[in-house]
Scaffold this motif. Structure first.
Motif, PDB file in Angstrom:
ATOM      1  N   ARG A 143      42.342  35.169  37.563  1.00  0.00           N
ATOM      2  CA  ARG A 143      42.419  36.376  37.967  1.00  0.00           C
ATOM      3  C   ARG A 143      41.960  37.432  36.716  1.00  0.00           C
ATOM      4  NH1 ARG A 143      48.310  36.007  39.691  1.00  0.00           N
ATOM      5  NH2 ARG A 143      48.210  34.783  37.868  1.00  0.00           N
ATOM      6  N   VAL A 144      41.095  38.338  37.121  1.00  0.00           N
ATOM      7  CA  VAL A 144      40.688  39.162  35.834  1.00  0.00           C
ATOM      8  C   VAL A 144      40.705  40.675  36.437  1.00  0.00           C
ATOM      9  CG1 VAL A 144      38.548  39.618  34.519  1.00  0.00           C
ATOM     10  CG2 VAL A 144      39.080  37.236  35.226  1.00  0.00           C
ATOM     11  N   ALA A 145      41.190  41.462  35.517  1.00  0.00           N
ATOM     12  CA  ALA A 145      41.313  42.859  35.638  1.00  0.00           C
ATOM     13  C   ALA A 145      40.146  43.674  34.708  1.00  0.00           C
ATOM     14  CB  ALA A 145      42.520  43.542  35.290  1.00  0.00           C
ATOM     15  N   VAL A 146      39.142  44.375  35.587  1.00  0.00           N
ATOM     16  CA  VAL A 146      38.254  45.180  34.956  1.00  0.00           C
ATOM     17  C   VAL A 146      38.835  46.538  34.846  1.00  0.00           C
ATOM     18  CG1 VAL A 146      35.833  45.943  34.882  1.00  0.00           C
ATOM     19  CG2 VAL A 146      36.175  43.366  35.343  1.00  0.00           C
ATOM     20  N   ILE A 147      38.645  47.165  33.662  1.00  0.00           N
ATOM     21  CA  ILE A 147      39.472  48.262  33.808  1.00  0.00           C
ATOM     22  C   ILE A 147      38.327  49.692  33.468  1.00  0.00           C
ATOM     23  CG2 ILE A 147      41.225  49.921  32.536  1.00  0.00           C
ATOM     24  CD1 ILE A 147      42.597  46.906  32.036  1.00  0.00           C
ATOM     25  N   GLY A 148      37.959  50.186  34.639  1.00  0.00           N
ATOM     26  CA  GLY A 148      37.007  51.272  34.433  1.00  0.00           C
ATOM     27  C   GLY A 148      35.776  50.625  35.239  1.00  0.00           C
ATOM     28  N   SER A 149      35.208  51.785  36.413  1.00  0.00           N
ATOM     29  CA  SER A 149      34.171  51.026  36.984  1.00  0.00           C
ATOM     30  C   SER A 149      32.730  51.689  36.814  1.00  0.00           C
ATOM     31  CB  SER A 149      34.586  51.322  38.385  1.00  0.00           C
ATOM     32  OG  SER A 149      34.636  52.837  38.755  1.00  0.00           O
ATOM     33  N   GLY A 150      32.689  52.074  35.284  1.00  0.00           N
ATOM     34  CA  GLY A 150      31.222  52.542  35.222  1.00  0.00           C
ATOM     35  C   GLY A 150      30.192  51.373  35.007  1.00  0.00           C
ATOM     36  N   PRO A 220      50.303  41.145  31.691  1.00  0.00           N
ATOM     37  CA  PRO A 220      50.881  39.798  32.112  1.00  0.00           C
ATOM     38  C   PRO A 220      50.306  39.360  33.237  1.00  0.00           C
ATOM     39  CG  PRO A 220      52.421  41.401  31.007  1.00  0.00           C
ATOM     40  CD  PRO A 220      51.059  42.064  31.362  1.00  0.00           C
ATOM     41  N   GLN A 221      49.769  40.336  34.344  1.00  0.00           N
ATOM     42  CA  GLN A 221      49.733  39.949  35.542  1.00  0.00           C
ATOM     43  C   GLN A 221      48.088  39.336  35.875  1.00  0.00           C
ATOM     44  OE1 GLN A 221      50.116  43.802  37.890  1.00  0.00           O
ATOM     45  NE2 GLN A 221      51.426  44.338  36.422  1.00  0.00           N
ATOM     46  N   ALA A 460      33.849  32.189  28.816  1.00  0.00           N
ATOM     47  CA  ALA A 460      33.921  30.671  27.734  1.00  0.00           C
ATOM     48  C   ALA A 460      35.516  30.997  27.319  1.00  0.00           C
ATOM     49  CB  ALA A 460      33.115  31.122  26.668  1.00  0.00           C
ATOM     50  N   TRP A 461      36.085  32.110  27.119  1.00  0.00           N
ATOM     51  CA  TRP A 461      37.435  32.054  26.668  1.00  0.00           C
ATOM     52  C   TRP A 461      38.405  31.597  27.851  1.00  0.00           C
ATOM     53  CZ3 TRP A 461      41.810  34.807  28.176  1.00  0.00           C
ATOM     54  CH2 TRP A 461      43.231  34.794  27.186  1.00  0.00           C
ATOM     55  N   LEU A 462      38.248  31.708  28.876  1.00  0.00           N
ATOM     56  CA  LEU A 462      39.027  31.221  29.905  1.00  0.00           C
ATOM     57  C   LEU A 462      39.058  29.714  30.145  1.00  0.00           C
ATOM     58  CD1 LEU A 462      38.482  33.982  32.923  1.00  0.00           C
ATOM     59  CD2 LEU A 462      40.524  33.605  31.739  1.00  0.00           C
ATOM     60  N   SER A 463      37.591  29.109  29.937  1.00  0.00           N
ATOM     61  CA  SER A 463      37.703  27.998  29.926  1.00  0.00           C
ATOM     62  C   SER A 463      38.155  27.157  28.491  1.00  0.00           C
ATOM     63  CB  SER A 463      36.031  27.482  29.970  1.00  0.00           C
ATOM     64  OG  SER A 463      35.560  28.467  30.875  1.00  0.00           O
ATOM     65  N   SER A 464      38.605  27.994  27.702  1.00  0.00           N
ATOM     66  CA  SER A 464      39.208  27.245  26.467  1.00  0.00           C
ATOM     67  C   SER A 464      40.670  27.224  26.293  1.00  0.00           C
ATOM     68  CB  SER A 464      38.731  28.105  25.179  1.00  0.00           C
ATOM     69  OG  SER A 464      39.792  29.392  25.347  1.00  0.00           O
ATOM     70  N   PRO A 465      41.209  26.007  25.621  1.00  0.00           N
ATOM     71  CA  PRO A 465      42.795  25.667  25.885  1.00  0.00           C
ATOM     72  C   PRO A 465      43.302  26.984  25.347  1.00  0.00           C
ATOM     73  CG  PRO A 465      41.258  24.363  24.143  1.00  0.00           C
ATOM     74  CD  PRO A 465      40.271  25.437  24.573  1.00  0.00           C
ATOM     75  N   LYS A 466      42.900  27.926  24.480  1.00  0.00           N
ATOM     76  CA  LYS A 466      43.340  29.155  24.129  1.00  0.00           C
ATOM     77  C   LYS A 466      44.024  30.134  25.311  1.00  0.00           C
ATOM     78  CE  LYS A 466      40.394  29.700  20.249  1.00  0.00           C
ATOM     79  NZ  LYS A 466      39.371  30.294  20.027  1.00  0.00           N
ATOM     80  N   ALA A 467      43.354  30.059  26.495  1.00  0.00           N
ATOM     81  CA  ALA A 467      43.663  30.794  27.477  1.00  0.00           C
ATOM     82  C   ALA A 467      44.481  30.109  28.401  1.00  0.00           C
ATOM     83  CB  ALA A 467      42.540  31.129  28.384  1.00  0.00           C
ATOM     84  N   ALA A 468      46.022  29.848  28.223  1.00  0.00           N
ATOM     85  CA  ALA A 468      46.870  29.379  29.033  1.00  0.00           C
ATOM     86  C   ALA A 468      47.047  29.695  30.369  1.00  0.00           C
ATOM     87  CB  ALA A 468      48.137  29.287  28.145  1.00  0.00           C
ATOM     88  N   PHE A 469      46.909  28.944  31.517  1.00  0.00           N
ATOM     89  CA  PHE A 469      47.295  29.580  32.862  1.00  0.00           C
ATOM     90  C   PHE A 469      48.796  29.978  32.825  1.00  0.00           C
ATOM     91  CE2 PHE A 469      43.710  27.126  33.841  1.00  0.00           C
ATOM     92  CZ  PHE A 469      43.148  27.871  34.852  1.00  0.00           C
ATOM     93  N   PRO A 470      49.133  31.390  32.933  1.00  0.00           N
ATOM     94  CA  PRO A 470      50.594  31.605  33.053  1.00  0.00           C
ATOM     95  C   PRO A 470      51.286  31.141  34.256  1.00  0.00           C
ATOM     96  CG  PRO A 470      48.990  33.561  33.652  1.00  0.00           C
ATOM     97  CD  PRO A 470      48.074  32.607  33.329  1.00  0.00           C
ATOM     98  N   ASP A 471      50.727  30.622  35.303  1.00  0.00           N
ATOM     99  CA  ASP A 471      51.374  30.026  36.402  1.00  0.00           C
ATOM    100  C   ASP A 471      51.172  28.426  36.575  1.00  0.00           C
ATOM    101  OD1 ASP A 471      52.013  32.527  37.013  1.00  0.00           O
ATOM    102  OD2 ASP A 471      50.336  32.814  38.323  1.00  0.00           O
ATOM    103  N   GLY A 472      50.780  27.910  35.244  1.00  0.00           N
ATOM    104  CA  GLY A 472      50.430  26.388  35.234  1.00  0.00           C
ATOM    105  C   GLY A 472      48.984  26.324  35.744  1.00  0.00           C
TER     106      GLY A 472
END
Ligand code: SF4
Length: 475
Positions: A143-150, A220-221, A460-472
């Protein structure tokens, strides 16, 4: 024998007559007929080194010679497919891009009309029903939040959605579109064009939350959040009485004019019957000129601090660089038609503001400026007093607005940007930045390009180990 540009003169979509078009807020242009547009595509010679798609030209690196070649052959649908490989919103760039590709074209001032061809292709796509919701093949459960819709936010959301992530776009205003909706007047970018794209993105699975001011509590969401809030802090004038009645930043004035148009009511900041002065000679200043004329201002003057640019390129500004030459835009042409002269006064700015007993601006003193030691300084004894009931400040932007910065506890760099020290878009943890909030004030097409770059980096970051899944891990 194919002779293209040798035989076919360049023809842009015609501007409507200036005196006629100031009577409404409808599109500035009419369109060339079908056969004329494919003839214009024939002018593209598919040159060996297409500077149009290089770094000097299109920031999206659109495959211009390829889609021009398909358009020339009448293969409009195939041409549109080629265009959409790199350009997510040709209907936006087709209206508002300054066509950097054309300035870098090998034909230079006789360049192929790429921008108009691009707009033609996407509008044909919508007209024939070729543009359909493009659903991602599979979903990632991220889940990704984009803040701003320009432009940056929409481009980032579009690509992340295509990559399979679940995207929510959060917009502080009551309608999505940001600068595209509120900062650019309807005659330059009709608002139905923006709304049509938002509807399509919703059909593709993107959620838009409007009237929603996001802050760090969203982090966190979501697996990642991308700040795309633009560089909306306007540059002011360091003068007394800037809080007087009748003084507004251009973006507030233009936003209210568009909102009034959409709500079918008069603007609360209308220029009707007023002496108007616009400070700033750029695109936004020109949009203020065009809007004030449509509101039937009494007269209008546009002040520009910089010297009048030359009519043609100089040796220090060779092709294929962007030409730093005099441009006369639609609003200035309209002022010329109505007032009999170009509204611009170069090398001039406001040195003081005169108000009436009610604290409303009634006149401004203008002073000539000259360059000295690399700075623009006022010249003694070169002052003029002009009547002014509405003073519009279109002097550019100095960076991210305060709400975005404080809401996420961020400190901008010395130029007001959220530019990570090592470059890229990653600010910290799961927070990224894209578009003008990262790069500083720029063009719509560059913001779209930066939004797409950010989406690739986030993916790319979401596919990396750095981006842990908050819900597993997803099942
Ligand atoms: S987006 Fe702008 S620079 Fe790129 S092809 Fe279109 S008009 Fe040219």
């Amino acid at each position: 024998m194919k002779t293209g540009f040798l035989d076919i003169p360049r023809a842009e979509d015609p501007l409507r007559d200036a005196r006629e078009r100031v009577l409404d807020f409808d599109d500035l242009h009419t369109r060339l007929p079908d056969n004329a547009r494919s003839m214009q595509a024939q002018r593209c010679m598919n040159c060996g080194v297409p500077f149009c798609q290089s770094d000097f030209g299109c920031p999206l690196h659109n495959l211009i010679p390829e889609w021009n070649s398909l358009l020339e052959k009448g293969l409009k649908r195939e041409a549109l497919e080629r265009l959409l490989v790199t350009a997510p919103f040709p209907e936006f760039t087709g209206h508002v891009c300054p066509a950097l590709c054309e300035k870098a074209c090998n034909l230079e001032s006789h360049a192929t009309t790429n921008r108009d061809n691009e707009l033609y292709l996407i509008e044909e796509g919508f007209r024939h029903g070729w543009v359909k919701p493009n659903m991602p093949a599979s979903r990632t459960k991220r889940r990704v939040a984009v803040i701003g819709s320009g432009p940056a936010g929409l481009a980032c959301a579009d690509l992340l959605n295509q990559l399979g992530h679940k995207v929510t776009v959060m917009e502080a205003s009551d309608r999505p579109g940001g600068l595209l909706m509120w900062g650019i007047p309807n005659m330059k970018l009709p608002k139905e064009v923006v709304a049509r794209r938002i509807r399509l993105m919703e059909e593709e699975g993107i959620t838009f939350q409007t009237s929603c001011r996001a802050d760090r509590s969203v982090l966190p969401q979501y697996d990642a959040a991308i700040l795309c809030g633009g560089a909306r802090k306007p540059r002011t004038l360091p003068l007394p009485h800037m809080d007087a009645g009748g003084i507004h930043f251009a973006v507030d004035y233009l936003s209210e004019a568009t909102r009034a148009l959409l709500e079918k009511r008069p603007s609360r900041l209308s220029a009707k019957g007023l002496h108007v002065i616009v400070v700033g000679g750029g695109d936004t200043g020109n949009d203020c000129v065009g809007t004030a004329l449509r509101e039937k201002c009494r007269d209008i003057v546009q002040l520009e601090m910089l010297p009048k640019p030359p009519g043609t390129r100089t040796l220090s500004n060779p092709w294929p660089e962007w030409p730093r030459t005099l441009r006369t835009d639609y609003g200035q042409l309209e002022a010329e038609a109505i007032q009999g002269q170009d509204p611009r006064i170069f090398e001039t700015t406001v040195s003081s503001i005169g108000t009436d007993e009610d604290g409303h601006v009634r006149e401004v003193t203008c002073v000539r400026v000259a360059q000295k030691d690399g700075r623009l300084l006022p010249q003694d004894g070169a002052e003029t007093v002009l009547p002014c009931d509405l003073l519009l400040i279109a002097a550019g932007f100095t960076g991210a607005d305060a709400e975005n910065l404080s809401g996420f506890s961020l400190t901008p760099d010395e130029r007001g940007r959220l530019m990570p020290p090592g470059g890229g878009h990653h600010l910290r943890e799961n927070l990224f930045a894209a578009g003008d909030i990262r790069t500083g004030q720029s063009l719509v097409v560059r913001a779209i390009s930066d939004g797409r770059d950010a989406a690739r980096e986030v993916d790319a970051w979401l596919s990396s180990p750095k981006a842990a899944f908050p819900d597993g891990e997803p099942a």
